[in-house]
Design a protein around this motif. Structure first.
Motif, mmCIF file in Angstrom:
data_model
loop_
_atom_site.group_PDB
_atom_site.id
_atom_site.type_symbol
_atom_site.label_atom_id
_atom_site.label_comp_id
_atom_site.label_asym_id
_atom_site.label_seq_id
_atom_site.Cartn_x
_atom_site.Cartn_y
_atom_site.Cartn_z
ATOM 1 N N ALA A 153 0.820 -1.208 0.000
ATOM 2 C CA ALA A 153 0.000 0.000 0.000
ATOM 3 C C ALA A 153 0.855 1.261 0.000
ATOM 4 O O ALA A 153 0.441 2.293 -0.501
ATOM 5 N N ASN A 154 2.037 1.197 0.539
ATOM 6 C CA ASN A 154 2.975 2.320 0.546
ATOM 7 C C ASN A 154 4.303 1.842 -0.003
ATOM 8 O O ASN A 154 4.643 0.666 0.100
ATOM 9 N N ASP A 155 5.056 2.744 -0.560
ATOM 10 C CA ASP A 155 6.426 2.424 -0.937
ATOM 11 C C ASP A 155 7.339 2.798 0.220
ATOM 12 O O ASP A 155 7.224 3.894 0.774
ATOM 13 N N PRO A 156 8.275 1.925 0.598
ATOM 14 C CA PRO A 156 9.175 2.275 1.699
ATOM 15 C C PRO A 156 10.116 3.405 1.310
ATOM 16 O O PRO A 156 10.523 3.530 0.152
ATOM 17 N N ILE A 157 10.445 4.223 2.290
ATOM 18 C CA ILE A 157 11.440 5.271 2.084
ATOM 19 C C ILE A 157 12.804 4.644 1.842
ATOM 20 O O ILE A 157 13.584 5.096 1.007
ATOM 21 N N VAL A 158 13.080 3.592 2.589
ATOM 22 C CA VAL A 158 14.349 2.889 2.451
ATOM 23 C C VAL A 158 14.138 1.438 2.862
ATOM 24 O O VAL A 158 13.310 1.144 3.731
ATOM 25 N N ALA A 159 14.849 0.535 2.197
ATOM 26 C CA ALA A 159 14.843 -0.886 2.546
ATOM 27 C C ALA A 159 16.246 -1.257 3.004
ATOM 28 O O ALA A 159 17.214 -1.087 2.255
ATOM 29 N N LEU A 160 16.356 -1.743 4.227
ATOM 30 C CA LEU A 160 17.652 -2.040 4.833
ATOM 31 C C LEU A 160 17.831 -3.548 4.946
ATOM 32 O O LEU A 160 17.138 -4.196 5.736
ATOM 33 N N PRO A 161 18.742 -4.148 4.183
ATOM 34 C CA PRO A 161 19.002 -5.581 4.334
ATOM 35 C C PRO A 161 19.570 -5.879 5.720
ATOM 36 O O PRO A 161 20.342 -5.090 6.273
ATOM 37 N N PHE A 162 19.177 -7.022 6.289
ATOM 38 C CA PHE A 162 19.746 -7.409 7.578
ATOM 39 C C PHE A 162 20.067 -8.893 7.596
ATOM 40 O O PHE A 162 19.545 -9.681 6.809
#
Length: 373
Positions: free
Chosen positions: A4-13
Motif C-alpha cells: 500500500a505504501n512504498d518504503p522510504i528505504v529498505a535495509l538488508p539485515f
C-alpha cells in the motif's frame, strides 16, 4: 512486503549471535555494524568505534539496563546514515563497551531502536531479511496481518500482554516488553519468578550467568510448557528466569521480555503513532529454538573460538572441556564462526569429535551434546 505504501528505504539485515545486524555509518566514519533493537530506548555506540571515528563526548547519562542502572558517556549532534539515502541528523549516542555482544566475525559497533521507530513505521521481514521504513502519516492497515495494540509506557519500548501455562495448569498473565535485541525466546522478571516460585515449578533447570547492559546477570533456564502471545501458542519454550533485583528485569510492573527467538517467527510492522503492532506468521514459525546443548559459550578471539564459559553438569563439562580451551576443529571442520559452531553442536545427533588446544597442547575430545532441560 507491504504494497500500500512504498518504503522510504529498505535495509538488508542478517541475524548473527542472536541479533539483527544492518549496515550504517556515523558522521563520516567507515561503514559499521548496527544492531536494530526494539528494546533500545536510546542509540548506543561502542567505545572502540567512538574512539576510531572521533565521537565527541559531551557528558554522561544514567540508563536502566536489564540488570540495573548504568552511567554511560554521551555524544550529541551526530549524523546517522542508514542505507544509501537516509540520513538522521542530530543523533545522540550513549558510548559504552559492547564487546560482550559481538565478536571478531560479527563486531557490534552500534545499536539503534526507538529513535527510528519514533520517526517511521517499521516493517521487519524476517523471510526476506529486510527492514522497510515507511512514512508514519496515514499508514494503512496492511492486508494479511493481524493487529495487536501495544503500549509504549514506561520505556518507549513496545509492551504487550501474554500468558505462561505451567505443567500444573497454573496460568500467569501479564505485560511483556517486545525486544528484538534480546537473544533469547523469553525471560521472566525476578519479582514474578519469586512470587510464583517458578524456579521450583519449571524443572529441570540450570544456572547461567551472562553480561547484560553493563552488569552481569544470573538466570535459571528451564522449559515452559506453553507460552501464549500475539494470538499464538508456543510449546516447550526455553525460558530464562531472572534473579536480579534491579534494572528492567527486576521490575514488578512487567512480567518479562519477549525476545528474538519468538519474534523472528513473524513478519512484523511497528506503528508507534497508532500504537499498533501488525504480525503475520512466516516460514520460520516452526523452526526449532536455539538451544545450548553443549553447555559451552564461545567467543571468537585472535581468529579462534575460545571457550569462555562451561555450564555445570553439561555435556561440555562431562567431556572435560575447560575455560580457555581453543576449538581447532569440529568433526574435522576448521575455521567455524560462532554461529556455525553453535548451530552444529545444537543439531548434532550423536558424538562430535573436537580438537582443542590447551596450554599449547593439542587434545582430542569426544562430546555428545544433550539438552540440559
Amino acid at each position: 512486503m507491504v504494497k500500500a505504501n512504498d518504503p522510504i528505504v529498505a535495509l538488508p539485515f542478517e541475524i548473527h549471535l542472536g541479533h539483527v545486524y544492518i549496515k550504517g555509518q556515523v558522521n563520516d566514519g567507515r561503514p559499521i555494524n548496527v544492531v536494530f533493537d526494539t528494546g533500545a530506548a536510546a542509540n548506543l555506540a561502542s567505545e572502540a568505534v567512538a574512539e576510531e571515528i572521533g565521537l565527541t563526548v559531551s557528558g554522561e547519562q544514567t540508563v536502566l539496563g536489564a540488570s540495573g542502572p548504568v552511567t554511560i558517556k554521551r555524544s550529541t549532534n551526530n549524523d546517522l546514515m542508514l542505507g544509501d539515502d537516509l540520513k538522521l541528523k542530530n543523533q545522540t549516542f550513549l558510548v559504552m563497551n559492547l564487546d560482550h555482544l559481538g565478536d571478531e566475525d560479527y563486531p557490534l559497533d552500534a545499536v539503534i531502536g526507538a529513535n527510528v521507530l519514533n520517526r517511521y513505521t517499521v516493517e521487519m521481514d524476517f523471510e526476506k531479511g529486510l527492514i522497510n521504513l515507511f512514512t508514519r502519516n496515514n499508514f494503512p492497515a496492511p492486508e494479511g496481518y493481524e493487529a495487536h495494540k501495544i503500549s509504549l509506557v514506561p520505556f518507549n519500548v513496545p509492551k504487550i500482554d501474554a500468558s505462561l501455562l505451567l505443567e500444573d495448569g497454573e496460568v500467569i498473565t501479564g505485560p511483556y516488553l517486545v525486544d528484538t535485541g534480546a537473544a533469547l525466546a523469553l525471560r521472566i522478571n525476578s519479582p514474578t519468578v519469586r512470587e510464583k516460585e517458578l524456579v521450583d515449578k519449571v524443572t529441570p533447570n540450570y544456572k547461567y550467568t551472562s553480561k547484560a547492559l553493563g552488569n552481569e546477570a544470573t538466570d535459571y533456564i528451564g522449559r515452559l510448557k506453553t507460552y501464549e502471545v500475539l494470538g499464538q501458542k508456543f510449546d516447550a519454550v526455553p525460558m530464562r528466569m531472572a534473579t536480579v533485583r534491579n534494572g528492567v528485569s527486576g521490575r514488578s510492573d512487567i512480567n518479562g521480555i519477549l525476545g528474538l527467538e519468538i519474534l523472528k517467527r513473524f513478519n512484523t510492522i511497528y506503528d508507534y503513532k497508532k500504537q499498533v503492532m501488525y504480525i503475520k506468521r512466516n516460514s520460520l514459525f516452526d523452526q526449532p529454538y536455539r538451544e545450548n546443548k553443549s553447555g559451552l559459550k564461545f567467543k571468537k578471539e585472535d581468529g579462534a573460538l575460545t571457550v569462555v564459559n562451561v555450564i555445570a553438569t553439561s555435556s561440555g563439562e562431562k567431556a572435560g572441556i575447560k575455560l580457555g580451551d581453543i576449538i581447532v576443529s569440529v568433526d574435522g571442520q576448521k575455521g567455524m564462526t560462532h554461529d556455525e559452531c553453535v548451530a552444529y553442536l545444537s543439531n548434532a545427533k550423536g558424538t562430535v569429535k573436537l580438537k582443542i588446544m590447551r596450554n599449547g597442547k593439542a587434545i582430542d575430545i569426544s562430546l555428545k551434546p544433550a539438552s540440559l532441560i
